[in-house]
Write an enzyme that holds these catalytic residues in place. Sequence first.
Site, PDB file in Angstrom:
ATOM      1  N   ASP A 236       0.831  -1.215   0.000  1.00 12.84           N
ATOM      2  CA  ASP A 236       0.000   0.000   0.000  1.00 12.84           C
ATOM      3  C   ASP A 236       0.864   1.263   0.000  1.00 12.84           C
ATOM      4  O   ASP A 236       2.041   1.221   0.357  1.00 12.84           O
ATOM      5  CB  ASP A 236      -0.864   0.045   1.267  1.00 12.84           C
ATOM      6  CG  ASP A 236      -2.017  -0.931   1.208  1.00 12.84           C
ATOM      7  OD1 ASP A 236      -2.037  -1.760   0.281  1.00 12.84           O
ATOM      8  OD2 ASP A 236      -2.878  -0.876   2.102  1.00 12.84           O
ATOM      9  N   ASP A 237       0.229   2.367  -0.344  1.00 13.62           N
ATOM     10  CA  ASP A 237       0.762   3.737  -0.169  1.00 13.62           C
ATOM     11  C   ASP A 237       1.819   4.172  -1.187  1.00 13.62           C
ATOM     12  O   ASP A 237       2.284   5.296  -1.143  1.00 13.62           O
ATOM     13  CB  ASP A 237       1.351   3.965   1.247  1.00 13.62           C
ATOM     14  CG  ASP A 237       0.318   3.763   2.335  1.00 13.62           C
ATOM     15  OD1 ASP A 237      -0.879   3.697   2.009  1.00 13.62           O
ATOM     16  OD2 ASP A 237       0.711   3.663   3.502  1.00 13.62           O
ATOM     17  N   HIS A 286      -5.820   2.699  -4.047  1.00 12.80           N
ATOM     18  CA  HIS A 286      -5.759   2.964  -2.603  1.00 12.80           C
ATOM     19  C   HIS A 286      -6.114   4.437  -2.352  1.00 12.80           C
ATOM     20  O   HIS A 286      -5.502   5.088  -1.524  1.00 12.80           O
ATOM     21  CB  HIS A 286      -4.350   2.619  -2.095  1.00 12.80           C
ATOM     22  CG  HIS A 286      -4.211   2.612  -0.595  1.00 12.80           C
ATOM     23  ND1 HIS A 286      -5.110   1.978   0.232  1.00 12.80           N
ATOM     24  CD2 HIS A 286      -3.265   3.151   0.234  1.00 12.80           C
ATOM     25  CE1 HIS A 286      -4.722   2.134   1.497  1.00 12.80           C
ATOM     26  NE2 HIS A 286      -3.614   2.850   1.522  1.00 12.80           N
ATOM     27  N   HIS A 290      -5.019   9.471  -0.137  1.00 13.55           N
ATOM     28  CA  HIS A 290      -5.022   8.836   1.186  1.00 13.55           C
ATOM     29  C   HIS A 290      -5.885   9.531   2.230  1.00 13.55           C
ATOM     30  O   HIS A 290      -5.588   9.505   3.422  1.00 13.55           O
ATOM     31  CB  HIS A 290      -3.593   8.652   1.725  1.00 13.55           C
ATOM     32  CG  HIS A 290      -3.443   7.400   2.543  1.00 13.55           C
ATOM     33  ND1 HIS A 290      -3.755   7.362   3.878  1.00 13.55           N
ATOM     34  CD2 HIS A 290      -3.058   6.156   2.208  1.00 13.55           C
ATOM     35  CE1 HIS A 290      -3.542   6.141   4.337  1.00 13.55           C
ATOM     36  NE2 HIS A 290      -3.116   5.379   3.333  1.00 13.55           N
ATOM     37  N   HIS A 377       4.045  -2.176   2.910  1.00 12.99           N
ATOM     38  CA  HIS A 377       4.056  -0.831   2.324  1.00 12.99           C
ATOM     39  C   HIS A 377       5.372  -0.630   1.590  1.00 12.99           C
ATOM     40  O   HIS A 377       6.438  -0.758   2.207  1.00 12.99           O
ATOM     41  CB  HIS A 377       3.888   0.221   3.425  1.00 12.99           C
ATOM     42  CG  HIS A 377       2.592   0.078   4.165  1.00 12.99           C
ATOM     43  ND1 HIS A 377       2.419  -0.848   5.159  1.00 12.99           N
ATOM     44  CD2 HIS A 377       1.404   0.710   4.010  1.00 12.99           C
ATOM     45  CE1 HIS A 377       1.171  -0.770   5.613  1.00 12.99           C
ATOM     46  NE2 HIS A 377       0.526   0.165   4.932  1.00 12.99           N
TER      47      HIS A 377
HETATM   48 ZN    ZN Z   1      -2.531   3.373   3.276  1.00 10.90          ZN
END
Ligand code: ZN
Length: 419
Positions: A236-237, A286, A290, A377
């Site tokens: 993620d991210d 995602h 954010h 991540h």
């Molecule tokens: Zn995230």
Amino acid sequence: MKKWILFFGLWILLFCGCSRHSELVIEGIIEENNNEMISIHYPKIGIKKLDSQIETYILKQKESFHQYMLTKSMENDQELNIDYQYQEIGKRYLNITLTTFFTSSTMAHPSKEVKTFVFDKQKNRFLMLSDIASINVGRVKMNILTLHPDCIFPHELDKVFENTDTLKFTFARDSITLYFNPYEIASGNCGIIKYKFPFTDFKIELQDDQIKNTFEYHPIHKELSISKPTIALTFDDGPSKYTKEIVTLLNKYDANATFFILGTKVKNYHDTLTYVLENGNEIGNHSYNHKKLTRLNSDELQEQIDLTNQVVKETLDYEIRFLRPTYGAVTKKLKKETDMEIVLWNVDTLDWKLKNSKKIYEKVIRDVGDRKIILMHDIYKSTLEALKLILPELKNRGYQIVTVSDLKDIEKKRNEKIQ
Ligand code: ZN
């Protein structure tokens, strides 16, 4: 002499190699502690003067967020979100816009703030509006007033235009955009006011030297076994400066992963994302920048999801299938408002908190099992280092490491076999 030629040649080779693949670095800070959520993204350009101003501004915003939190310690669900926009005008000029969004459970409306930086790389200096254009102040003021008749404070509007060099602005080849924060020239209900007007009569030279990206990727299809224990690795991210190296590492162990990315970074990590896809990996959504999706109203939620799908479709010609909600937060409303398949995880490596490769490795090895979806991540070096330990160990244990789509396919085939 030969030595020198060799040395010089090598230097050119290295230099060309680096510059061709150099991508803008986007710094990402994503933290979740008790009731506090922080998501900050900003570009690191590699120009000291500019980077230090941006970093000072980010620190100041973080500091005011913490100050606010201290005074309102009873509130929960506080969220700080800083997102960026980065735009090159030719090879010489840069526009950078930072937008801060700050909210908590008791605030009726999130507080918003915008900050712009316009930079001349050749002269290594910030530009003010008067450096690039002489605008017709009277007409601009009149237009702003006409566009927002209900909320503009005429007196404040006059005041900010007394010195046009204090105005926040960005420019393109054919327009200028002015930015005003809430309460600067208008009541808060109008939010950030953006006023874009056509303009070409610049005082500066704008060569037309933009390079167009050509893009083509050829996804590979692998033979997968339905009998082997299988896991899906997810990140993620990202993307980030570590993503390419992670993909290279996955290749070494014949592994693939799903990268749940943020839409805001797509254009700046075009090469990286091409590399992700070319090597048989999958891209998931995602959100755009954010924000906590379950807090947003329907339009804002749709925007966070759609903008990411759109920018990926436009720049990579790729259709995203899965959504991973930010902070893992899912509500009935969220499920109802999106057609995308939501994918969470069942092994949380806590890599963002541990930031220690050995500990991340131990957590994965302890919790891993057939059909598990692992959350990591790709924005931390420690995660990259942990993978160097995790991947060979999982391979030794006979695991097949695949994307979420492939895991779902394998599960489906296994079920069909049972029936
Ligand atoms: Zn995230």
